[in-house]
Design a protein around this motif. Sequence first.
Motif, PDB file in Angstrom:
ATOM      1  N   LEU A 134      -6.886   4.440  -1.610  1.00 16.07           N
ATOM      2  CA  LEU A 134      -7.657   4.060   0.079  1.00 16.07           C
ATOM      3  C   LEU A 134      -7.687   3.006   0.352  1.00 16.07           C
ATOM      4  O   LEU A 134      -7.591   2.778   1.696  1.00 16.07           O
ATOM      5  CB  LEU A 134      -8.936   3.802  -1.158  1.00 16.07           C
ATOM      6  CG  LEU A 134      -9.640   4.900  -2.014  1.00 16.07           C
ATOM      7  CD1 LEU A 134     -10.885   4.301  -2.723  1.00 16.07           C
ATOM      8  CD2 LEU A 134     -10.520   5.726  -0.817  1.00 16.07           C
ATOM      9  N   ALA A 135      -6.334   1.580  -0.306  1.00 15.14           N
ATOM     10  CA  ALA A 135      -6.004   0.659   0.491  1.00 15.14           C
ATOM     11  C   ALA A 135      -4.994   1.353   1.460  1.00 15.14           C
ATOM     12  O   ALA A 135      -5.426   0.843   2.766  1.00 15.14           O
ATOM     13  CB  ALA A 135      -5.792  -0.251   0.008  1.00 15.14           C
ATOM     14  N   THR A 161       0.725  -1.271  -0.110  1.00 16.45           N
ATOM     15  CA  THR A 161       0.253   0.594   0.281  1.00 16.45           C
ATOM     16  C   THR A 161       0.739   1.456   0.002  1.00 16.45           C
ATOM     17  O   THR A 161       0.290   1.939  -0.473  1.00 16.45           O
ATOM     18  CB  THR A 161      -0.301   0.233   1.194  1.00 16.45           C
ATOM     19  OG1 THR A 161       0.018  -0.441   2.187  1.00 16.45           O
ATOM     20  CG2 THR A 161      -1.838  -0.895   0.851  1.00 16.45           C
ATOM     21  N   HIS A 162       2.059   1.244   0.558  1.00 19.27           N
ATOM     22  CA  HIS A 162       2.973   2.041   0.368  1.00 19.27           C
ATOM     23  C   HIS A 162       3.034   2.909  -0.705  1.00 19.27           C
ATOM     24  O   HIS A 162       2.946   3.898  -1.218  1.00 19.27           O
ATOM     25  CB  HIS A 162       4.319   2.098   1.058  1.00 19.27           C
ATOM     26  CG  HIS A 162       5.108   3.267   1.437  1.00 19.27           C
ATOM     27  ND1 HIS A 162       5.964   2.785   0.335  1.00 19.27           N
ATOM     28  CD2 HIS A 162       5.768   3.861   2.284  1.00 19.27           C
ATOM     29  CE1 HIS A 162       6.767   4.132   0.095  1.00 19.27           C
ATOM     30  NE2 HIS A 162       6.616   5.134   2.156  1.00 19.27           N
ATOM     31  N   GLU A 163       3.600   1.443  -1.362  1.00 19.85           N
ATOM     32  CA  GLU A 163       3.629   2.159  -2.742  1.00 19.85           C
ATOM     33  C   GLU A 163       3.399   2.254  -3.772  1.00 19.85           C
ATOM     34  O   GLU A 163       3.169   3.340  -5.116  1.00 19.85           O
ATOM     35  CB  GLU A 163       4.634   0.600  -4.028  1.00 19.85           C
ATOM     36  CG  GLU A 163       4.703   0.749  -5.072  1.00 19.85           C
ATOM     37  CD  GLU A 163       6.213  -0.724  -5.427  1.00 19.85           C
ATOM     38  OE1 GLU A 163       5.621  -0.157  -6.883  1.00 19.85           O
ATOM     39  OE2 GLU A 163       5.857  -1.567  -4.830  1.00 19.85           O
ATOM     40  N   GLU A 164       1.390   1.742  -3.633  1.00 18.71           N
ATOM     41  CA  GLU A 164       0.625   1.455  -4.122  1.00 18.71           C
ATOM     42  C   GLU A 164      -0.048   3.395  -4.010  1.00 18.71           C
ATOM     43  O   GLU A 164      -0.596   3.888  -4.770  1.00 18.71           O
ATOM     44  CB  GLU A 164      -0.652   0.776  -4.656  1.00 18.71           C
ATOM     45  CG  GLU A 164      -0.021   0.072  -4.729  1.00 18.71           C
ATOM     46  CD  GLU A 164      -0.019   0.123  -6.100  1.00 18.71           C
ATOM     47  OE1 GLU A 164      -0.810   0.428  -7.116  1.00 18.71           O
ATOM     48  OE2 GLU A 164       0.969  -0.521  -6.923  1.00 18.71           O
ATOM     49  N   ALA A 193      -9.298  -9.969  -8.188  1.00 16.69           N
ATOM     50  CA  ALA A 193     -10.391  -9.401  -7.532  1.00 16.69           C
ATOM     51  C   ALA A 193     -10.914  -8.043  -7.666  1.00 16.69           C
ATOM     52  O   ALA A 193     -11.853  -7.715  -8.132  1.00 16.69           O
ATOM     53  CB  ALA A 193     -11.030 -10.111  -6.130  1.00 16.69           C
ATOM     54  N   LEU A 194      -8.891  -7.357  -7.539  1.00 13.99           N
ATOM     55  CA  LEU A 194      -9.673  -5.527  -7.866  1.00 13.99           C
ATOM     56  C   LEU A 194     -10.052  -5.627  -9.155  1.00 13.99           C
ATOM     57  O   LEU A 194     -10.492  -4.164  -8.959  1.00 13.99           O
ATOM     58  CB  LEU A 194      -7.852  -5.640  -7.707  1.00 13.99           C
ATOM     59  CG  LEU A 194      -7.450  -5.667  -6.166  1.00 13.99           C
ATOM     60  CD1 LEU A 194      -5.813  -5.431  -6.683  1.00 13.99           C
ATOM     61  CD2 LEU A 194      -8.470  -4.546  -5.277  1.00 13.99           C
ATOM     62  N   SER A 237      -9.343  -9.515  -1.185  1.00 12.84           N
ATOM     63  CA  SER A 237      -7.657  -9.378  -2.360  1.00 12.84           C
ATOM     64  C   SER A 237      -6.972  -8.879  -2.188  1.00 12.84           C
ATOM     65  O   SER A 237      -5.671  -9.352  -2.400  1.00 12.84           O
ATOM     66  CB  SER A 237      -9.037  -8.992  -3.885  1.00 12.84           C
ATOM     67  OG  SER A 237      -8.593  -7.286  -3.468  1.00 12.84           O
ATOM     68  N   LEU A 238      -6.521  -8.338  -1.403  1.00 16.47           N
ATOM     69  CA  LEU A 238      -5.292  -7.895  -1.119  1.00 16.47           C
ATOM     70  C   LEU A 238      -4.288  -8.354   0.145  1.00 16.47           C
ATOM     71  O   LEU A 238      -3.990  -8.697   0.211  1.00 16.47           O
ATOM     72  CB  LEU A 238      -5.675  -5.984  -0.322  1.00 16.47           C
ATOM     73  CG  LEU A 238      -5.554  -5.072  -1.564  1.00 16.47           C
ATOM     74  CD1 LEU A 238      -5.246  -3.504  -0.827  1.00 16.47           C
ATOM     75  CD2 LEU A 238      -3.521  -4.832  -2.791  1.00 16.47           C
TER      76      LEU A 238
END
Length: 316
Positions: free
Chosen positions: A154-155, A108-111, A244-245, A236-237
């Motif tokens: 958001l994640a 999530t840090h990267e995204e 699923a994303l 999904s994460l």
Amino acid sequence: MLHLRLIVPAHRTDEVVALFERSVGATHLAVLTGAGRDPAGDVVLCDVAREAADEVLSELRAIGIDECGAITVENIDLTLSHRADRAEKEAPGEGSDAVVWEHLVEATHEESTLSVTFLAFLTVATMLAACGVVLDNAILIVGAMAVGPEFGPLAGLCTALVRRAPRLAVRSLLALLVGFAVAMALTTLFSLFMDAAGLFHEADVEAERPNTNFIYRPDLFSFVVAFLAGIAGTLSLTSAKSGALVGVAISVTTVPAAANAAVALGYGDLGQTRGSTEQLLLNLAGIALAGTLTLLAQRLFWSRHTQFRDARRTKG
């Protein structure tokens, strides 16, 4: 299973080996003495069942291996080994239910980082949705949903709230706020350019648009769909089922709502702009709330599961 590759200072190798040997779900332990060069030390290899990985990684970080050496984690697509089967059987629960928090935070840090690539994807997705809005074309709307990268921040926000990581929360909010602001501003300019070129027409935007008018007419179902999509996306994460994303992306109307608001603003239609903005905020709030509650539920479930396992082991 997950494959762990560590570089450990030579004087701490025995400590790390002992940690792996007592860890449930660990197998295929190997030590390459003196193989590490940068940093210098021994290379320790081990396979760990996914459901036991978070506990092992926490212990490794607790003794400072990430500071004095290095820890690398890789997914294993296939392993043919009786020992691996036994390790997964001994580990608590199912791998698909386990949350590897360190992996989730890193992903999530990267995204959730505001980057040129993120802005480009979000802007292009919003412009695609603008074309779908004007043409009342549901296919273009769905395509724009799939392109939008907004679920990453958001994640990241959900993870930050559960892990109490203020830096990740600020980074995620910055990506969302700046990202949508830039994408909507550029899409407004894009719609004005398309109007000047005779490709967009105000009459099309003001028409009934039976296929896309839901975008600027938010209701309770908008929140319900976003909430359910947030649950699915978070699962999904955490379960590494990224396929699923795609379904999550085409379930919520964040990007189309931003596009409709931008196009309507260009034509001075404040009613559609307001409705679309409400739709956008409603979807963002639904996903964020659902993702946070899902992560909290997973953490609680796994904590109770681990306590039950430890209690049984103590009685045994």
